[in-house]
Design an enzyme around this catalytic site. Structure first.
Site, PDB file in Angstrom:
ATOM      1  CB  SER A 271      15.918 -80.716  45.524  1.00 45.06           C
ATOM      2  OG  SER A 271      17.305 -80.875  45.713  1.00 45.06           O
ATOM      3  CB  THR A 272      10.607 -79.073  45.799  1.00 45.31           C
ATOM      4  OG1 THR A 272      10.400 -78.300  46.985  1.00 45.31           O
ATOM      5  CG2 THR A 272      10.803 -80.530  46.154  1.00 45.31           C
TER       6      THR A 272
ATOM      7  CG  ASP B  87      10.256 -68.012  57.471  1.00 46.27           C
ATOM      8  OD1 ASP B  87      11.258 -68.747  57.359  1.00 46.27           O
ATOM      9  OD2 ASP B  87      10.291 -66.783  57.326  1.00 46.27           O
ATOM     10  CB  ILE B  88      12.547 -73.340  57.604  1.00 48.65           C
ATOM     11  CG1 ILE B  88      13.235 -74.455  58.395  1.00 48.65           C
ATOM     12  CG2 ILE B  88      13.564 -72.539  56.798  1.00 48.65           C
ATOM     13  CD1 ILE B  88      13.204 -75.774  57.738  1.00 48.65           C
TER      14      ILE B  88
ATOM     15  N   GLY C 191      16.126 -68.420  48.054  1.00 46.78           N
ATOM     16  CA  GLY C 191      15.147 -69.267  48.737  1.00 46.78           C
ATOM     17  C   GLY C 191      15.435 -69.435  50.217  1.00 46.78           C
ATOM     18  CB  VAL C 192      15.482 -72.507  52.348  1.00 48.23           C
ATOM     19  CG1 VAL C 192      15.672 -72.821  53.817  1.00 48.23           C
ATOM     20  CG2 VAL C 192      14.168 -73.066  51.866  1.00 48.23           C
ATOM     21  CG  ASP C 193      21.611 -71.173  51.048  1.00 48.20           C
ATOM     22  OD1 ASP C 193      21.996 -71.060  52.225  1.00 48.20           O
ATOM     23  OD2 ASP C 193      22.365 -71.482  50.108  1.00 48.20           O
TER      24      ASP C 193
ATOM     25  CE1 TYR D  13      20.279 -75.441  43.186  1.00 48.93           C
ATOM     26  CE2 TYR D  13      20.678 -77.347  44.571  1.00 48.93           C
ATOM     27  CZ  TYR D  13      21.110 -76.147  44.033  1.00 48.93           C
ATOM     28  OH  TYR D  13      22.363 -75.662  44.340  1.00 48.93           O
TER      29      TYR D  13
HETATM   30  P1  ADP Z   1      16.351 -75.644  46.343  1.00 52.69           P
HETATM   31  O1  ADP Z   1      17.409 -74.776  45.717  1.00 52.69           O
HETATM   32  O2  ADP Z   1      16.937 -76.818  47.093  1.00 52.69           O
HETATM   33  O3  ADP Z   1      15.281 -76.044  45.381  1.00 52.69           O
HETATM   34  P2  ADP Z   1      14.773 -73.458  47.486  1.00 52.69           P
HETATM   35  O4  ADP Z   1      15.163 -72.658  48.667  1.00 52.69           O
HETATM   36  O5  ADP Z   1      14.773 -72.785  46.151  1.00 52.69           O
HETATM   37  O6  ADP Z   1      15.718 -74.747  47.515  1.00 52.69           O
HETATM   38  O7  ADP Z   1      13.326 -74.084  47.712  1.00 52.69           O
HETATM   39  C1  ADP Z   1      13.043 -75.209  48.475  1.00 52.69           C
HETATM   40  C2  ADP Z   1      11.639 -75.112  49.035  1.00 52.69           C
HETATM   41  O8  ADP Z   1      11.631 -74.263  50.172  1.00 52.69           O
HETATM   42  C3  ADP Z   1      10.612 -74.496  48.076  1.00 52.69           C
HETATM   43  O9  ADP Z   1       9.403 -75.234  48.197  1.00 52.69           O
HETATM   44  C4  ADP Z   1      10.447 -73.084  48.603  1.00 52.69           C
HETATM   45  O10 ADP Z   1       9.173 -72.562  48.320  1.00 52.69           O
HETATM   46  C5  ADP Z   1      10.604 -73.307  50.077  1.00 52.69           C
HETATM   47  N1  ADP Z   1      10.992 -72.122  50.875  1.00 52.69           N
HETATM   48  C6  ADP Z   1      11.513 -70.931  50.469  1.00 52.69           C
HETATM   49  N2  ADP Z   1      11.728 -70.124  51.521  1.00 52.69           N
HETATM   50  C7  ADP Z   1      11.364 -70.808  52.635  1.00 52.69           C
HETATM   51  C8  ADP Z   1      11.326 -70.528  54.042  1.00 52.69           C
HETATM   52  N3  ADP Z   1      11.746 -69.355  54.535  1.00 52.69           N
HETATM   53  N4  ADP Z   1      10.865 -71.499  54.888  1.00 52.69           N
HETATM   54  C9  ADP Z   1      10.453 -72.689  54.421  1.00 52.69           C
HETATM   55  N5  ADP Z   1      10.455 -73.013  53.121  1.00 52.69           N
HETATM   56  C10 ADP Z   1      10.884 -72.090  52.236  1.00 52.69           C
END
Ligand code: ADP
Length: 171
Positions: free
Chosen positions: A121-122, A14-15, A36-38, A125
């Site tokens: 983006s994966t 988890d980032i 997601g990450v954001d 997006y």
């Molecule tokens: P985007 O909108 O750029 O596609 P996302 O957040 O939807 O970004 O997803 C980008 C990647 O990050 C995906 O592979 C997703 O599974 C992954 N992801 C989601 N949450 C986390 C997290 N807490 N830590 C690391 N990676 C994550």
């Protein structure tokens, strides 16, 4: 593994838990948060990140902006905007490449040593992971040719499938 002088680590995780100088957020053009990450970064990091993001007044696709990291264990968050796959007439590759490269350049401007990226983006997006990993590797290889403070780049995968694809491609 190493690319040039830089240590590259591909990890599951988890980032928001990364204890590094900067974590990269897969942000959108508004920089005002999303899923997601954001979503995870703003939720755990707290309101100070959003306050700083507001001052940036958005960010064009392919570029990056920096804030401190609030309650997160990293020092900074670099908010990078990757492309929504298939929306930009054949510009997807360069925009994803730019999102990684501009994040690294910004980290180097701040004299940072360690940085962790999610797979930009994966997720929502829609960028295919197999295509994305090739661009990521190219961006890291080209960046490693420039002298900078960056010594460690972590690529944080959130699914076993993506982890395996990254491991296979980087080896
Ligand atoms: P985007 O909108 O750029 O596609 P996302 O957040 O939807 O970004 O997803 C980008 C990647 O990050 C995906 O592979 C997703 O599974 C992954 N992801 C989601 N949450 C986390 C997290 N807490 N830590 C690391 N990676 C994550």
């Amino acid at each position: 593994m190493k690319i040039g002088e830089i240590d590259i680590n591909i990890k599951m995780g988890d980032i928001t838990e990364e204890k590094v100088d900067a974590i990269v957020n897969a942000a959108n053009n508004t920089l005002l948060g999303g899923g997601g990450v954001d979503g995870a970064i703003h939720k755990k990091g707290g309101a100070s990140i959003l306050e700083q993001c507001k001052k940036h007044s958005g960010c064009p696709t392919g570029e990056a902006r920096i804030t401190t990291a609030g309650n997160l264990p990293s020092k900074y968050v670099i908010h990078a905007v990757g492309p929504i796959y298939g929306r930009t007439d054949s510009m997807d590759e360069i925009l994803l490449y730019n999102a990684y490269t501009n994040s690294l350049k910004l980290a180097a401007e701040y004299n940072l040593k360690s940085i962790s990226f999610p797979s930009i983006s994966t997720g929502s997006y829609g960028y295919p992971i197999d295509a994305a990993v090739a661009i990521v590797k190219q961006a890291l290889e080209n960046f490693s040719k420039i002298k900078s403070t960056i010594m460690e780049i972590n690529l944080i995968m959130f699914s076993n499938d993506n982890f395996k694809i990254y491991e296979d491609y980087f080896e």
